[in-house]
Design an enzyme around this catalytic site. Structure first.
Site, PDB file in Angstrom:
ATOM      1  N   ASP A  75     -39.689  26.153  30.664  1.00 38.24           N
ATOM      2  CA  ASP A  75     -39.131  25.321  31.721  1.00 38.24           C
ATOM      3  C   ASP A  75     -40.217  24.709  32.602  1.00 38.24           C
ATOM      4  O   ASP A  75     -40.065  23.598  33.113  1.00 38.24           O
ATOM      5  CB  ASP A  75     -38.171  26.155  32.587  1.00 38.24           C
ATOM      6  CG  ASP A  75     -36.838  26.383  31.890  1.00 38.24           C
ATOM      7  OD1 ASP A  75     -36.581  25.719  30.874  1.00 38.24           O
ATOM      8  OD2 ASP A  75     -36.057  27.234  32.366  1.00 38.24           O
ATOM      9  N   GLY A  76     -41.324  25.435  32.783  1.00 37.15           N
ATOM     10  CA  GLY A  76     -42.424  24.892  33.582  1.00 37.15           C
ATOM     11  C   GLY A  76     -42.994  23.631  32.970  1.00 37.15           C
ATOM     12  O   GLY A  76     -43.328  22.671  33.685  1.00 37.15           O
TER      13      GLY A  76
END
Length: 355
Positions: A75-76
């Site tokens: 997700d980063g």
């Protein structure tokens, strides 16, 4: 004109670099143009392994020429890609190489199928709400930014809580000491807000979230607010504790006492590419590995009238014993037998009391 696909990878991980090479090769063989950043190109060239012909973003190709961004990571990495394409409407398609990867559309094992879907154009675009963030200090605007997941107001020093006032639509709700306050979107409800005890909100629900962090207060519950409302947090001046603002864990600014943080729905959404119309409930179960054993599903329509309330079998009580002699004896409600050898029971002498 050839279709151009930007491939972004977490090049600090070997698995991501291998996935980037595979994706670029497959895109090139299908007649599409793989595009990568200069830093990713240099990282891939360090391994001295073959790489398909690629073009470099902002050198050979502009962002507006990119059809889709394929993000290889967690997700980063997707949040980093969203920051890169914020000025355009380019959709993001994530392939999860991290842990939970809630924003990702597929897993590493489905990489080849994901590239095929891109080549064939078999994807839809889903719009996700974002936050528009403004920071005021001494009645002056010092920062204007945005967030896809959340804007978190946190204490700047580990040893000191910050004193805040939370507000909705320019009306104060409560004041308390806390570790911080998370202002989140439905997309961010499964991120920082989830870890802080906030509700899980389906992505298609239009709402804003305000979740206090370790608040020392009786009323410090997570709040679900209208998407047309404005949320605000003010850092009080009754102490010298400073705060810090984090937007999606990537952009930060200091918050001295007296700072005011305002959050509203951004007029510009973030576009996520989807290959499958998987229900969000199914994604929840899969990503968090939730137990669902025992689920029988809805009753078929033809059987609905026969089982109006449940499809489970009725549990009936066991048959009583055939004779009453088998029942255990009970003294409840019966006179106790007199035992002449028992100690006498003290009783009140009502006659003496009357005298």
């Amino acid at each position: 004109m050839s279709r151009k696909i930007l491939v972004m990878a977490h090049t600090g991980r070997r698995e991501a670099k291998d996935a980037a090479r595979e994706s670029c090769q497959q895109l090139h063989e299908a007649g599409l143009v793989p595009v990568i950043s200069r830093s990713d190109l240099e990282a891939l060239q360090e391994d001295s392994e073959p790489l398909a012909p690629v073009e470099v973003i902002e050198e050979d190709v502009s962002l507006r020429e990119i059809e889709l961004v394929m993000v290889l990571g967690g997700d980063g990495s997707i949040l980093r890609a969203a920051e890169l394409v914020r000025s355009v409407d380019t959709p993001l398609l994530g392939v999860n190489l991290g842990h939970v990867g809630f924003l990702a559309e597929s897993e590493r094992s489905d990489l080849a199928q994901s590239v095929e879907a891109i080549v064939d154009g078999r994807y839809t675009v889903e719009q996700r709400m974002a936050l528009d963030i403004t920071v005021w200090q001494d009645q002056k605007k010092v920062l204007h930014t945005w967030a896809l997941n959340e804007a978190s107001v946190e204490k700047g020093n580990r040893e000191k809580m910050i004193e805040v006032v939370i507000e909705v639509d320019r009306r104060p709700l409560s004041t308390f000491g806390c570790d911080g306050v998370v202002l989140a979107t439905p997309t961010g409800s499964t991120a920082y807000a989830f870890s802080a005890g906030g509700p899980v909100v389906w992505p298609e629900v239009e709402a804003l979230l305000m979740v206090p962090l370790s608040a020392h207060a009786l009323f410090a519950r997570p709040l679900v607010i209208s998407p047309n409302s404005m949320m605000a947090v003010e850092v009080l001046t009754r102490t010298d504790a400073r705060g810090v603002l984090w937007c999606d864990g990537r952009r930060t600014t200091d918050l001295p006492p007296g700072s005011r943080i305002e959050a509203v729905r951004s007029p510009k959404a973030v576009n996520l590419a989807r290959m499958h119309r998987t229900p969000f409930s199914e994604r929840l179960v899969k990503k968090f590995e939730l137990p669902t054993s025992g689920w029988r599903g809805p009753v078929p329509p033809q059987e609905a009238l026969l089982a109006r309330t449940t499809a489970l079998p009725t549990v009936r009580a066991a048959e009583p014993p055939a004779t009453t002699d088998e029942l255990p004896k009970s003294t409840v409600g019966h006179e106790m037998p007199h035992d002449p050898d028992a100690d006498p029971v003290e009783t009140r002498d009502e006659t003496a009391e009357a005298d």
